[in-house]
Design a protein around this motif. Structure first.
Motif, PDB file in Angstrom:
ATOM      1  N   GLU A 141       0.826  -1.209   0.000  1.00 42.72           N
ATOM      2  CA  GLU A 141       0.000   0.000   0.000  1.00 42.72           C
ATOM      3  C   GLU A 141       0.858   1.256   0.000  1.00 42.72           C
ATOM      4  OE1 GLU A 141      -3.699   1.986   2.541  1.00 42.72           O
ATOM      5  OE2 GLU A 141      -2.803   0.068   3.147  1.00 42.72           O
ATOM      6  N   ASP A 142       1.991   1.217   0.731  1.00 38.70           N
ATOM      7  CA  ASP A 142       2.894   2.362   0.726  1.00 38.70           C
ATOM      8  C   ASP A 142       3.492   2.582  -0.658  1.00 38.70           C
ATOM      9  OD1 ASP A 142       2.402   2.815   3.368  1.00 38.70           O
ATOM     10  OD2 ASP A 142       4.157   1.704   4.085  1.00 38.70           O
ATOM     11  N   LYS A 143       3.833   1.496  -1.353  1.00 37.84           N
ATOM     12  CA  LYS A 143       4.349   1.637  -2.713  1.00 37.84           C
ATOM     13  C   LYS A 143       3.309   2.256  -3.629  1.00 37.84           C
ATOM     14  CE  LYS A 143       5.726  -2.684  -3.142  1.00 37.84           C
ATOM     15  NZ  LYS A 143       6.330  -3.895  -3.752  1.00 37.84           N
ATOM     16  N   ASP A 174      -2.670  -2.762  -8.931  1.00 36.99           N
ATOM     17  CA  ASP A 174      -3.852  -2.098  -9.484  1.00 36.99           C
ATOM     18  C   ASP A 174      -3.509  -0.701  -9.989  1.00 36.99           C
ATOM     19  OD1 ASP A 174      -5.326  -4.326  -8.892  1.00 36.99           O
ATOM     20  OD2 ASP A 174      -6.131  -3.526  -7.007  1.00 36.99           O
ATOM     21  N   VAL A 175      -2.702   0.022  -9.224  1.00 40.55           N
ATOM     22  CA  VAL A 175      -2.317   1.369  -9.644  1.00 40.55           C
ATOM     23  C   VAL A 175      -1.515   1.319 -10.935  1.00 40.55           C
ATOM     24  CG1 VAL A 175      -1.010   3.430  -8.997  1.00 40.55           C
ATOM     25  CG2 VAL A 175      -2.377   2.243  -7.291  1.00 40.55           C
ATOM     26  N   LYS A 176      -0.580   0.362 -11.037  1.00 40.28           N
ATOM     27  CA  LYS A 176       0.215   0.244 -12.258  1.00 40.28           C
ATOM     28  C   LYS A 176      -0.659  -0.085 -13.455  1.00 40.28           C
ATOM     29  CE  LYS A 176       3.287  -2.796 -11.087  1.00 40.28           C
ATOM     30  NZ  LYS A 176       4.462  -3.683 -11.219  1.00 40.28           N
ATOM     31  N   SER A 177      -1.535  -1.055 -13.314  1.00 39.93           N
ATOM     32  CA  SER A 177      -2.392  -1.438 -14.437  1.00 39.93           C
ATOM     33  C   SER A 177      -3.314  -0.297 -14.843  1.00 39.93           C
ATOM     34  CB  SER A 177      -3.205  -2.681 -14.071  1.00 39.93           C
ATOM     35  OG  SER A 177      -4.051  -2.421 -12.956  1.00 39.93           O
ATOM     36  N   ASN A 178      -3.841   0.450 -13.864  1.00 40.61           N
ATOM     37  CA  ASN A 178      -4.701   1.587 -14.192  1.00 40.61           C
ATOM     38  C   ASN A 178      -3.927   2.683 -14.909  1.00 40.61           C
ATOM     39  OD1 ASN A 178      -6.984   0.406 -13.049  1.00 40.61           O
ATOM     40  ND2 ASN A 178      -6.583   1.281 -11.026  1.00 40.61           N
ATOM     41  N   LEU A 179      -2.682   2.911 -14.493  1.00 47.83           N
ATOM     42  CA  LEU A 179      -1.862   3.921 -15.164  1.00 47.83           C
ATOM     43  C   LEU A 179      -1.583   3.530 -16.613  1.00 47.83           C
ATOM     44  CD1 LEU A 179       0.767   4.951 -12.461  1.00 47.83           C
ATOM     45  CD2 LEU A 179      -0.923   6.421 -13.541  1.00 47.83           C
TER      46      LEU A 179
END
Length: 707
Positions: A141-143, A174-179
């Motif tokens: 989560e911190d990453k 999830d953040v990487k895939s969304n980006l």
């Protein structure tokens, strides 16, 4: 069948973890990986000759994948296992310094506008991998939060959705895939909305046999003058226009002149300078993309200087300007930060100060121009900013010039004195004025002006009186500089015609505050002058030398400022904070002696204990991180050389920082591990107050952890 694998050479700047994985893959493909374990891993069926041949192949493969700078560090290693172990010890050491360096890169990483997401993710992941190789685990989560925070302002809506949406958990994947999905969607939208552009056909200028520019274009080949409206010649050849210009310019000096310069230096490259047409002040800096080196005509701006023959600068009128030296120049930039330009060439006859954008780019900086503003940045930090004026970008900043003690060749050898007397300067009592001034390395260190105690009967007697006073002062100064490590056997004094003696009226003399009663207005004026005394000490705090004379000056200056902040007056803190006292204390905490570090940490502690000082430090993330990093380095050094007083100040600074939520997050991420173990137990057992502070610090850091 042989297969060629091309990997990037390791130069110490790219991720060693990524390069290490690629290098292991190359060695595995070539059957050379087993030699990295040393001779203990040699199979029984392999002969010594076969093993040595395999080891040489592996060694040469590794050496060919290293840059020259890194290869110099491991050039003495003769085996593949030795060079591999050496590289791991240099770039994978699990030390506190490496951890702090990588964490600083991670927390300050910012994506620039226009950078592809894939490139930014690659840089982010390389830092994460390096930290994991150092046994530093960062929560998923911190990453994810750090990745979102590193995005530029154009991703504002994306950041709000990810941080403040209805997601129960925030995953890094999830953040990487969304980006990546967002970038792909934006690319498709942009490609669908883009139409056909205009195609413009211009003229192609070629140089003919006559050496003149000839123009080729489709259509008629006849020449036409747009000035006189006649054919068979162009406007550049029109004699009517030339005659008109000659008549207008006759008897007048040109107000504007264009220049082009060619520079030859000792380097392999060439420097082309294109300067504008307007005459400008020598105090301005021009950011030039075609200049090979930084250059300046102002000798007084150099803080360090080295004379050398650097070649010639050929101006547009064939005049030759010589490069006579090089050094460093400090510049106060748009944000008030003093930055240092290195390897600046001194060209006395140059009309402008030039900053080479190519040199900055070779040092890892990036520059971009938009809306008439050029920014030079490194990571997320904007180092320089320039405003376009005409066709030039002029730096927003000025040279940082202070009191500089520089040993001049003209100095006879140290302290130099100048004495003089004004015979019968006091018309009422017929007494003479005595005056002297002493200089060290070109700067004044002691001076005196006063009426003589007796009335001299001749100019000779008046001169003898002032010489006597001057010699007494010179003897005392010789002993003072001897304590600072500057030995001087011969005292030099110049008498008469070297200085001018002038009596200052009492309304303009700030020293009257110490000698006589004053009216309220004059007393307030003297107090204003006295309030600026700490500012005259800052040049001694800005020095980076660790020699004993400079250390004495640094310690004395810190002692004066420490006495001011000890008064527990908020007004004092308010005056000192805008003068970058925090940054100066951090420098002293890094390079000073133990006593200087103690006083500097005490000043930092007093600033943190004040609410204004705490808000000032915690407002800027870079400043918070710098304070925590320096404190962490000092704690690590105390394990080898303990100091109870210094440890007490450091723990109190940590405790005060933990009271601020933003600073507490930084302290939580960069906790000194030795504060948690029993390293300082013996010393803290005797100091109950400090021990209580440490317990409260650990409670704030561990108890307030976000879930």
């Amino acid at each position: 069948m042989s297969t060629k694998f091309d990997i990037e050479k390791f130069d110490g700047k790219i991720s060693f973890a990524i390069w290490r994985v690629q290098m292991l893959a190359v060695l595995t493909q070539n059957g050379l990986k087993k030699v990295l374990s040393g001779k203990s891993a040699k199979p029984a069926t392999t002969t010594e000759e076969q093993w040595e041949e395999t080891d040489e192949k592996a060694l040469s493969t590794i050496q060919l994948c290293l840059s020259r700078e890194v290869l110099r560090e491991v050039i003495n290693e003769k085996t593949a296992a030795g060079i591999w172990s050496k590289l791991e010890s240099l770039y994978m050491t699990k030390s506190l310094a490496n951890k702090l360096r990588l964490k600083e890169r991670l927390f300050t990483l910012r994506m620039s506008e226009g950078t592809p997401i894939q490139s930014h993710l690659g840089e982010f992941n390389s830092i994460i991998i390096d930290l994991e190789n150092l046994d530093v685990e960062i929560d998923d989560e911190d990453k994810a939060v750090l990745l979102i925070v590193s995005l530029p302002p154009s991703y504002r809506h994306f950041k709000e959705i990810m941080l403040y949406g209805n997601n129960v958990t925030l995953s890094f994947d999830d953040v990487k895939s969304n980006l990546l999905s967002k970038e792909k969607f934006d690319t498709q939208i942009h490609s669908e909305s883009s139409g056909e552009g205009l195609v413009v056909r211009g003229r192609n200028h070629e140089v003919g046999a006559s050496g003149k520019n000839q123009s080729k274009s489709k259509g008629k080949n006849s020449k036409y003058c747009r000035y006189c409206k006649k054919r068979n010649h162009e406007i550049s050849e029109c004699y009517k226009l030339k005659n008109k210009q000659n008549r207008e310019d006759k008897g007048k000096q040109p107000e504007k002149s264009a220049e082009a310069s060619f520079v030859e230096t000792e380097s392999d490259g060439e420097c082309f300078i294109a300067s504008g047409t307007e005459q400008r002040s020598k105090n301005e800096w021009v950011l030039d993309s075609g200049c090979t080196f930084h250059m300046s005509p102002n000798r007084d701006w150099f803080t360090t200087y080295e004379s050398f023959n650097g070649g010639l600068v050929l101006m547009g009128n064939d005049a030759q300007c010589k490069v006579v030296g090089k050094g460093t120049i400090k510049i106060k930039t748009h944000d008030g930060v003093v930055r240092t330009l290195t390897s600046v060439r001194h060209v006395p006859d140059l009309k402008r100060n030039l900053i080479s954008l190519g040199t900055l780019e070779s040092q890892g900086c990036r520059y971009s121009a938009e809306g008439g503003v050029l920014k030079v940045s490194k990571g997320a930090l904007v180092l320089l900013k320039a405003i376009r004026s005409g066709s030039l970008y002029l730096l927003q900043g000025s040279p940082d010039i202070g009191l500089v003690f520089d040993r001049q060749k003209s100095d006879p050898g140290g302290v130099v004195g100048y004495v003089d007397a004004d015979y019968s300067g006091d018309l009422d009592r017929r007494r003479s004025l005595s005056a002297y001034i002493f200089k060290l390395c070109g700067s004044a260190i002691s001076w005196y002006l006063s009426l003589q105690a007796i009335a001299a009967l001749s100019t000779t007697e008046a001169e003898y009186i002032v010489v006597t006073e001057g010699v007494k002062e010179a003897i005392w100064l010789r002993g003072l500089v001897a304590e600072l490590g500057l030995q001087q056997q011969i005292l030099v004094m110049f008498c008469d015609r070297e200085i001018t003696v002038e009596k200052i009226h009492t309304t303009e003399n700030p020293a009257d505050m110490l000698t006589k009663p004053l009216p309220a207005a004059k007393f307030d004026h003297c107090l204003d002058l006295a309030a600026k005394i700490p500012f005259y000490l800052y040049p001694f705090l800005d020095t980076t030398s660790e020699s004993r004379p400079f250390e004495y000056l640094r310690l004395t200056s810190l002692g004066v400022i420490g006495a001011l902040v000890k008064a527990d007056d908020t007004q004092v803190i308010r005056v000192l904070l805008p003068t970058r006292i925090i940054q100066r204390c951090l420098r002293a905490m890094q390079i000073g002696s133990e006593l200087s570090k103690t006083v500097a940490t005490f000043i930092l502690r007093r600033c943190l204990l004040d609410d204004v000082g705490l808000r000032y430090i915690c407002t800027t993330p870079e400043l918070v991180f710098a304070v925590v990093q320096v404190l962490g380095n000092m704690v690590g050094a105390l394990a080898a050389q303990p100091s109870s007083s210094l440890l007490k100040h450091i723990i109190r600074c940590y405790l005060r920082l933990s009271n601020n939520p933003r600073a507490c997050d930084v302290v939580r991420i960069l906790p000194p591990d030795i504060l948690r173990d029993t390293t300082f137990s013996s010393r803290l057992s005797e100091d109950r107050v400090t021990k209580k502070w440490l317990q409260q610090l650990l409670h704030n850091v561990d108890g307030n952890r976000r879930i």
